[in-house]
Design an enzyme around this catalytic site. Structure first.
Site, short mmCIF file in Angstrom:
data_model
loop_
_atom_site.label_atom_id
_atom_site.label_comp_id
_atom_site.label_asym_id
_atom_site.label_seq_id
_atom_site.Cartn_x
_atom_site.Cartn_y
_atom_site.Cartn_z
N GLY A 11 37.53 4.47 -59.88
CA GLY A 11 37.08 3.94 -58.60
C GLY A 11 36.89 2.46 -58.79
O GLY A 11 36.15 2.04 -59.70
N PHE A 12 37.62 1.64 -58.00
CA PHE A 12 37.51 0.20 -58.20
C PHE A 12 37.12 -0.50 -56.91
O PHE A 12 37.60 -1.58 -56.59
CB PHE A 12 38.82 -0.36 -58.80
CG PHE A 12 38.59 -1.56 -59.66
CD1 PHE A 12 37.87 -1.46 -60.85
CD2 PHE A 12 39.07 -2.80 -59.28
CE1 PHE A 12 37.64 -2.57 -61.64
CE2 PHE A 12 38.84 -3.93 -60.06
CZ PHE A 12 38.13 -3.82 -61.24
N GLY A 13 36.21 0.14 -56.16
CA GLY A 13 35.66 -0.48 -54.95
C GLY A 13 34.45 -1.32 -55.33
O GLY A 13 34.44 -1.95 -56.39
N GLY A 14 33.43 -1.29 -54.47
CA GLY A 14 32.25 -2.13 -54.69
C GLY A 14 31.63 -1.93 -56.06
O GLY A 14 31.45 -2.88 -56.82
N LEU A 15 31.31 -0.69 -56.38
CA LEU A 15 30.63 -0.44 -57.66
C LEU A 15 31.56 -0.60 -58.85
O LEU A 15 31.17 -1.11 -59.89
CB LEU A 15 30.01 0.96 -57.68
CG LEU A 15 28.74 1.12 -56.86
CD1 LEU A 15 28.16 2.51 -57.06
CD2 LEU A 15 27.70 0.07 -57.26
N TYR A 56 43.35 -6.14 -57.09
CA TYR A 56 42.93 -5.03 -56.22
C TYR A 56 42.72 -5.53 -54.79
O TYR A 56 43.19 -4.92 -53.83
CB TYR A 56 41.63 -4.42 -56.76
CG TYR A 56 41.09 -3.27 -55.94
CD1 TYR A 56 41.50 -1.96 -56.19
CD2 TYR A 56 40.17 -3.48 -54.91
CE1 TYR A 56 41.00 -0.90 -55.44
CE2 TYR A 56 39.67 -2.43 -54.16
CZ TYR A 56 40.08 -1.14 -54.42
OH TYR A 56 39.59 -0.10 -53.68
N LYS A 121 24.81 11.26 -55.67
CA LYS A 121 23.59 11.15 -54.87
C LYS A 121 23.07 12.47 -54.28
O LYS A 121 21.89 12.71 -54.29
CB LYS A 121 23.82 10.15 -53.74
CG LYS A 121 23.96 8.74 -54.29
CD LYS A 121 23.46 7.67 -53.36
CE LYS A 121 24.47 7.26 -52.36
NZ LYS A 121 24.20 5.93 -51.80
N ALA A 187 32.40 3.68 -49.37
CA ALA A 187 31.96 5.06 -49.67
C ALA A 187 30.44 5.16 -49.59
O ALA A 187 29.90 6.11 -49.01
CB ALA A 187 32.46 5.49 -51.04
N GLU A 191 28.63 7.58 -47.02
CA GLU A 191 27.76 8.65 -47.52
C GLU A 191 26.34 8.48 -46.97
O GLU A 191 25.64 9.47 -46.74
CB GLU A 191 27.76 8.67 -49.05
CG GLU A 191 29.10 9.19 -49.60
CD GLU A 191 29.18 9.16 -51.12
OE1 GLU A 191 28.20 9.50 -51.78
OE2 GLU A 191 30.26 8.79 -51.63
N HIS A 195 23.84 11.01 -43.88
CA HIS A 195 22.44 11.47 -43.88
C HIS A 195 21.75 11.22 -42.54
O HIS A 195 20.62 11.66 -42.34
CB HIS A 195 21.63 10.73 -44.96
CG HIS A 195 21.96 11.13 -46.36
ND1 HIS A 195 21.41 12.23 -46.98
CD2 HIS A 195 22.77 10.57 -47.27
CE1 HIS A 195 21.88 12.32 -48.21
NE2 HIS A 195 22.70 11.32 -48.42
P1 NAD Z 1 34.09 2.21 -52.50
O1 NAD Z 1 34.47 2.87 -51.24
O2 NAD Z 1 33.79 0.75 -52.46
O3 NAD Z 1 35.24 2.42 -53.59
C1 NAD Z 1 35.76 3.66 -53.91
C2 NAD Z 1 36.92 3.49 -54.90
O4 NAD Z 1 37.37 4.79 -55.30
C3 NAD Z 1 38.13 2.75 -54.32
O5 NAD Z 1 38.62 1.86 -55.30
C4 NAD Z 1 39.17 3.88 -54.10
O6 NAD Z 1 40.51 3.44 -54.22
C5 NAD Z 1 38.80 4.81 -55.25
N1 NAD Z 1 39.27 6.18 -55.04
C6 NAD Z 1 39.14 6.95 -53.92
N2 NAD Z 1 39.74 8.14 -54.10
C7 NAD Z 1 40.28 8.11 -55.36
C8 NAD Z 1 41.06 9.02 -56.12
N3 NAD Z 1 41.38 10.21 -55.63
N4 NAD Z 1 41.45 8.66 -57.36
C9 NAD Z 1 41.12 7.45 -57.87
N5 NAD Z 1 40.39 6.55 -57.20
C10 NAD Z 1 39.98 6.88 -55.95
O7 NAD Z 1 32.88 3.03 -53.16
P2 NAD Z 1 31.44 2.49 -53.58
O8 NAD Z 1 30.72 2.03 -52.35
O9 NAD Z 1 31.57 1.57 -54.74
O10 NAD Z 1 30.67 3.84 -54.03
C11 NAD Z 1 31.07 4.65 -55.12
C12 NAD Z 1 30.09 5.80 -55.29
O11 NAD Z 1 28.85 5.34 -55.82
C13 NAD Z 1 29.73 6.54 -54.00
O12 NAD Z 1 29.89 7.93 -54.17
C14 NAD Z 1 28.28 6.21 -53.77
O13 NAD Z 1 27.55 7.24 -53.14
C15 NAD Z 1 27.79 6.02 -55.18
N6 NAD Z 1 26.56 5.21 -55.21
C16 NAD Z 1 25.48 5.69 -55.91
C17 NAD Z 1 24.29 4.98 -55.95
C18 NAD Z 1 23.10 5.48 -56.73
O14 NAD Z 1 22.11 4.78 -56.81
N7 NAD Z 1 23.14 6.66 -57.33
C19 NAD Z 1 24.18 3.77 -55.25
C20 NAD Z 1 25.29 3.29 -54.58
C21 NAD Z 1 26.47 4.03 -54.57
#
Ligand code: NAD
Length: 328
Positions: A11-15, A56, A121, A187, A191, A195
């Site tokens: 996953g190479f989005g925000g996190l 990206y 989560k 994402a 998510e 809620h």
């Molecule tokens: P995002 O939407 O910014 O990025 C998601 C990434 O996943 C994208 O790069 C996308 O191309 C990739 N992806 C999607 N489907 C895929 C697949 N099948 N194969 C490979 N890559 C795939 O997501 P985000 O906002 O960075 O969040 C990521 C996760 O972190 C979420 O599930 C979010 O709930 C979780 N999160 C947890 C906490 C915590 O404190 N526990 C806090 C924030 C976010």
């Protein structure tokens, strides 16, 4: 396993991007692999975070990175097969709610051995991970679950704070998140919307970007959440701290301002052996971002996972049962 931990980020989005930047100055870990929905990049010598992030954001996938980039519609499976990685941080959307469990099954099936860390989560999502306990253990995988901020850092803090008490009455987690624009964390925001009253995971997943925009326009960019289904509850129950119904999680997300709308904190209330009622409060610094509070703990727990692996311990562990080790 050499002393330097070879890390992959799925996953190479925000996190995922923040994770690459968090790792850059570290000497104990090196980022060698990253994957998104349309491709992956692998370089055993290490990846340059800026190149990966720029590629990206301009071309839509790390698969376009010149050295080691590969376009693929099955990027996770292809990366597992074509890389040598000690531990993966799963920075993937958990949409649908079964996605992370499916990815875990994929790792088990592939015969891969190593450490997996998630920042999952929802309680119901983590419960699916727990059903894979024997499979994960037998595969030789050490899986650290719930290792972001909440669940994660705050759950672990609650677990430590509880030690002062003979009896725990409540654990109350309140988070404030400020981000400049929702597109940086699609994402996470979807998510969170799931809620909100009148929404669920499937509804939020099916929303177009324009529909998310329209909803956020109605609320001035603010998402207020109460009594969320958050896995901090099951993690603290499993760690023997309290029952899940004593744990509450809520918060406010501002999707238009990087300043936190309130200070993220966890309050642990209980009774001491002398019969005194008290509350411990652990508050995160307002300057720390969601990304810092998720990625830091995730890699701390990845390091713990590698330490457990070296002792021959595989299986599933939560952030409330283990301490994260600091990554230098
Ligand atoms: P995002 O939407 O910014 O990025 C998601 C990434 O996943 C994208 O790069 C996308 O191309 C990739 N992806 C999607 N489907 C895929 C697949 N099948 N194969 C490979 N890559 C795939 O997501 P985000 O906002 O960075 O969040 C990521 C996760 O972190 C979420 O599930 C979010 O709930 C979780 N999160 C947890 C906490 C915590 O404190 N526990 C806090 C924030 C976010």
């Amino acid at each position: 396993m050499s002393n330097i931990i070879r890390v992959g980020v799925l996953g190479f989005g925000g996190l995922g991007q923040a994770a690459a930047r968090v790792l850059a100055p570290k000497s104990e870990m090196i980022l060698v692999a990253a994957a998104d929905k349309k491709g992956y990049v692998y370089n055993p010598e290490g990846l340059d975070p800026n190149t990966c992030i720029t590629t990206y954001n301009s071309q839509g996938s790390v698969g376009h990175v010149k050295h080691g980039g590969v376009l693929s519609n099955d990027s996770i499976a292809d990366l597992i097969e074509n890389s040598n990685v000690d531990g993966f941080f799963l920075a993937l959307p958990n949409l649908p709610n079964t996605f992370m469990a499916d990815v875990t099954r994929q790792f088990v099936k592939s015969g891969w051995k190593g450490v997996l860390v998630d920042a999952l989560k929802r309680t119901s999502a983590m419960e699916q991970i727990f059903t894979l306990r024997d499979d994960v253990k037998d595969a030789g995988i050490t899986y650290m679950t719930g290792c972001g901020a909440t669940p994660g850092l705050l759950t672990a803090a609650a677990s430590v704070a509880a030690q002062s008490y003979a009896e725990i009455h409540s654990v109350k987690i309140t988070f404030g998140v400020g981000i400049a624009n929702w597109e940086a964390y699609r994402a996470t925001i979807r998510e969170d919307i799931a809620h909100m009253p009148a929404f669920d995971v499937e509804k939020a997943r099916a929303m177009t970007d324009a529909e998310v925009e329209a909803l956020l326009d109605e609320t001035n960019g603010i998402i207020s959440l109460e009594n969320m289904e958050h896995a901090d509850d099951v993690m603290l129950e499993m760690a023997g701290i309290c029952s899940r119904d004593q744990v509450t999680v809520g918060g406010i997300v501002d999707t238009r301002n990087p300043k936190k709308p309130l200070s993220t904190n966890v309050q642990v209330t209980g009774r001491t052996f002398e019969g005194k009622l008290s509350t411990h409060t652990f508050t995160l610094g307002d300057e720390t971002s969601m990304a810092a509070n998720v990625c830091g703990p995730a890699f701390g727990y990845l390091k713990t996972g590698v330490w457990l692996q070296k002792q021959g311990l595989s299986g599933i562990f939560t952030a409330a049962e283990m301490m994260p080790r600091f990554v230098r």
